[in-house]
Enzyme design. Structure first.
Site, PDB file in Angstrom:
ATOM      1  N   GLY A 135       0.822  -1.214   0.000  1.00  0.00           N
ATOM      2  CA  GLY A 135       0.000   0.000   0.000  1.00  0.00           C
ATOM      3  C   GLY A 135       0.859   1.269   0.000  1.00  0.00           C
ATOM      4  CG  ASP A 136       3.361   1.784   3.209  1.00  0.00           C
ATOM      5  OD1 ASP A 136       2.237   2.221   3.515  1.00  0.00           O
ATOM      6  OD2 ASP A 136       4.016   1.008   3.926  1.00  0.00           O
TER       7      ASP A 136
HETATM    8  N1  LIG Z   1      -1.724 -10.181  -4.266  1.00  0.00           N
HETATM    9  C1  LIG Z   1      -1.390  -9.145  -5.022  1.00  0.00           C
HETATM   10  N2  LIG Z   1      -1.169  -9.294  -6.365  1.00  0.00           N
HETATM   11  C2  LIG Z   1      -0.851  -8.242  -7.132  1.00  0.00           C
HETATM   12  N3  LIG Z   1      -0.753  -6.981  -6.684  1.00  0.00           N
HETATM   13  C3  LIG Z   1      -0.963  -6.772  -5.359  1.00  0.00           C
HETATM   14  C4  LIG Z   1      -1.275  -7.828  -4.459  1.00  0.00           C
HETATM   15  N4  LIG Z   1      -1.415  -7.316  -3.211  1.00  0.00           N
HETATM   16  C5  LIG Z   1      -1.195  -5.989  -3.333  1.00  0.00           C
HETATM   17  N5  LIG Z   1      -0.936  -5.658  -4.614  1.00  0.00           N
HETATM   18  C6  LIG Z   1      -0.717  -4.312  -5.174  1.00  0.00           C
HETATM   19  O1  LIG Z   1      -0.504  -3.380  -4.130  1.00  0.00           O
HETATM   20  C7  LIG Z   1      -1.603  -2.442  -4.054  1.00  0.00           C
HETATM   21  C8  LIG Z   1      -1.919  -2.151  -2.593  1.00  0.00           C
HETATM   22  O2  LIG Z   1      -2.218  -3.359  -1.933  1.00  0.00           O
HETATM   23  P1  LIG Z   1      -3.306  -3.482  -0.772  1.00  0.00           P
HETATM   24  O3  LIG Z   1      -4.655  -3.264  -1.324  1.00  0.00           O
HETATM   25  O4  LIG Z   1      -3.039  -4.816  -0.131  1.00  0.00           O
HETATM   26  O5  LIG Z   1      -2.940  -2.241   0.137  1.00  0.00           O
HETATM   27  P2  LIG Z   1      -2.772  -2.155   1.695  1.00  0.00           P
HETATM   28  O6  LIG Z   1      -3.820  -3.008   2.363  1.00  0.00           O
HETATM   29  O7  LIG Z   1      -2.662  -0.736   2.057  1.00  0.00           O
HETATM   30  O8  LIG Z   1      -1.341  -2.856   1.806  1.00  0.00           O
HETATM   31  P3  LIG Z   1      -0.401  -3.117   3.047  1.00  0.00           P
HETATM   32  O9  LIG Z   1      -0.309  -4.635   3.089  1.00  0.00           O
HETATM   33  O10 LIG Z   1       0.871  -2.466   2.648  1.00  0.00           O
HETATM   34  O11 LIG Z   1      -1.057  -2.516   4.272  1.00  0.00           O
HETATM   35  C9  LIG Z   1      -2.746  -3.137  -4.822  1.00  0.00           C
HETATM   36  O12 LIG Z   1      -3.669  -2.211  -5.330  1.00  0.00           O
HETATM   37  C10 LIG Z   1      -1.955  -3.850  -5.917  1.00  0.00           C
HETATM   38  O13 LIG Z   1      -1.524  -2.960  -6.923  1.00  0.00           O
HETATM   39  O1  LIG Z   2       1.536   0.336  13.048  1.00  0.00           O
HETATM   40  P1  LIG Z   2       1.319   1.119  11.782  1.00  0.00           P
HETATM   41  O2  LIG Z   2       2.029   2.429  11.805  1.00  0.00           O
HETATM   42  O3  LIG Z   2      -0.115   1.224  11.381  1.00  0.00           O
HETATM   43  O4  LIG Z   2       1.972   0.261  10.586  1.00  0.00           O
HETATM   44  C1  LIG Z   2       3.347  -0.005  10.576  1.00  0.00           C
HETATM   45  C2  LIG Z   2       3.681  -1.024   9.508  1.00  0.00           C
HETATM   46  O5  LIG Z   2       2.987  -2.261   9.700  1.00  0.00           O
HETATM   47  O6  LIG Z   2       3.284  -0.489   8.250  1.00  0.00           O
HETATM   48  C3  LIG Z   2       4.278  -0.729   7.262  1.00  0.00           C
HETATM   49  C4  LIG Z   2       3.666  -1.396   6.070  1.00  0.00           C
HETATM   50  O7  LIG Z   2       2.643  -0.617   5.539  1.00  0.00           O
HETATM   51  C5  LIG Z   2       5.359  -1.557   7.940  1.00  0.00           C
HETATM   52  O8  LIG Z   2       6.622  -1.202   7.456  1.00  0.00           O
HETATM   53  C6  LIG Z   2       5.187  -1.270   9.415  1.00  0.00           C
HETATM   54  O9  LIG Z   2       5.627  -2.308  10.243  1.00  0.00           O
END
Ligand SMILES: Nc1ncnc2c1ncn2[C@@H]1O[C@H](COP(=O)(O)OP(=O)(O)OP(=O)(O)O)[C@@H](O)[C@H]1O
Ligand SMILES: O=P(O)(O)OC[C@@]1(O)O[C@H](CO)[C@@H](O)[C@@H]1O
Length: 303
Positions: free
Chosen positions: A248-249
């Site tokens: 997501g970042d």
């Molecule tokens: N399984 C996957 N396959 C392909 N692309 C992915 C996958 N998971 C994440 N992505 C890519 O990363 C973007 C952000 O992922 P996600 O929706 O999981 O965000 P998030 O929940 O904020 O992520 P995080 O795990 O960093 O908190 C998606 O829109 C996609 O482009």
């Molecule tokens: O505890 P928060 O600040 O919500 O999330 C922190 C965190 O889970 O977010 C990043 C991935 O998005 C990791 O690098 C880190 O450990």
């Protein structure tokens, strides 16, 4: 200039275990220590995309020094406020699926908090500040509001990636971008989201509440960009998923970095999606070559 603010950085301790047994001694198959925290991840991807940025926030102790060293080795400009207490260590346990255990974060005193606010007083109207991640409990619930007030006074713009109350309170101040994932969007409004129509409906509500662009990420199902004019969908490229931490970042970095370079939200959506997927397909955050190789597979279509 883009600034990232990580109020609660972390060392992400990635631990891989085969056949995890609770109440028993497990041996690690592999482990890895990475600089983490949402804003820091955004800075690392921005820098790989060649977008100048400065990382701000709080760092302390031996864990803080590790993070600062890695960022400097990647030529990222840092201006963290030093705190007494150690920066937290977050555990990312891979055992077939992923289990995360995030720390609370260090004690941050009033003088240290004021020092960060003071740094934002140097912003200009050309600047964009990316506020990402949780707030250490010692800073209190309204610290983002305090930062947003200064950002607005300086005429700069901001992006906010957080959840719940802190996100709701930021919306009336007109963030350039918010990026809830589909689960966070449902939680924010206390509803069940059934499908694309619901996602768009609640995405539009965030626009009405003040956001300029709403990016709804849906992991392997891609992303929706909701703007005043139109809603767009981006598909995800094909690849082997290795890690979801920081996807997501990476998406936010790709979006904001490209928007600031080109002013084109559709290009921003393509690069954001490719960056998110490139991280999902890597052990650490994505390298530029991986992002570039996935870009041609991402198509953006109006809905
Ligand atoms: N399984 C996957 N396959 C392909 N692309 C992915 C996958 N998971 C994440 N992505 C890519 O990363 C973007 C952000 O992922 P996600 O929706 O999981 O965000 P998030 O929940 O904020 O992520 P995080 O795990 O960093 O908190 C998606 O829109 C996609 O482009
Ligand atoms: O505890 P928060 O600040 O919500 O999330 C922190 C965190 O889970 O977010 C990043 C991935 O998005 C990791 O690098 C880190 O450990």
């Amino acid at each position: 200039m883009i600034y990232t603010v990580t109020l609660n950085p972390s060392i992400d301790y990635i631990v891989e275990v085969e056949n995890l047994q609770l109440d028993a001694l497990n041996r690690m198959k592999r482990d890895l220590k990475l600089p983490g925290g949402k804003g820091i991840n955004v800075s690392r991807i921005l820098s790989r995309l060649g977008v100048e940025n400065t990382a701000l926030g709080f760092l302390g102790g031996f864990t803080g020094r590790f993070i600062e060293d890695v960022l400097q080795s990647e030529s990222i400009v840092t201006e963290f406020v030093n705190v007494q207490d150690d920066t937290r260590i977050n555990i990312k346990l891979k055992h077939g699926s992923e289990t995360e255990i995030n720390g609370q974060g260090p004690q941050i005193g009033n003088t240290e908090a004021d020092a960060l606010v003071q740094k934002l007083r140097a912003l200009t109207k050309e600047d964009v500040v990316v506020l990402s991640g949780s707030v250490p409990p010692s800073l209190g619930g309204s610290f983002y509001e305090r930062l947003i007030a200064v950002i607005k006074e300086q005429g700069a713009r901001f992006v906010i990636d957080t959840t719940g109350e802190a996100l709701l309170k930021a919306l009336p101040h007109g963030p350039l971008l918010v990026k809830p994932n589909h689960h966070e969007l449902a939680e924010l409004f206390g509803v069940e989201i059934e499908g694309q129509e619901d996602l768009i409906k609640y995405g539009r509500k965030l626009l009405e509440m003040g956001a300029e662009n709403v990016l709804i990420s849906m992991a392997g199902d891609g992303a929706l960009l909701v703007t005043e004019e139109q809603v767009y969908h981006a598909n995800v490229p094909k690849g082997e998923v290795k890690n979801s931490v920081g996807a997501g970042d990476s998406m936010i970095a790709g979006f904001v970095g490209t928007l600031s370079k080109t002013g084109d939200p559709l290009e921003a959506l393509r690069t954001g999606t490719a960056s998110g997927s490139a991280t999902a397909f890597s052990d650490d955050l994505a390298e530029l070559a991986k992002i570039d190789s996935l870009l041609p597979q991402v198509q953006v279509n109006p809905i």
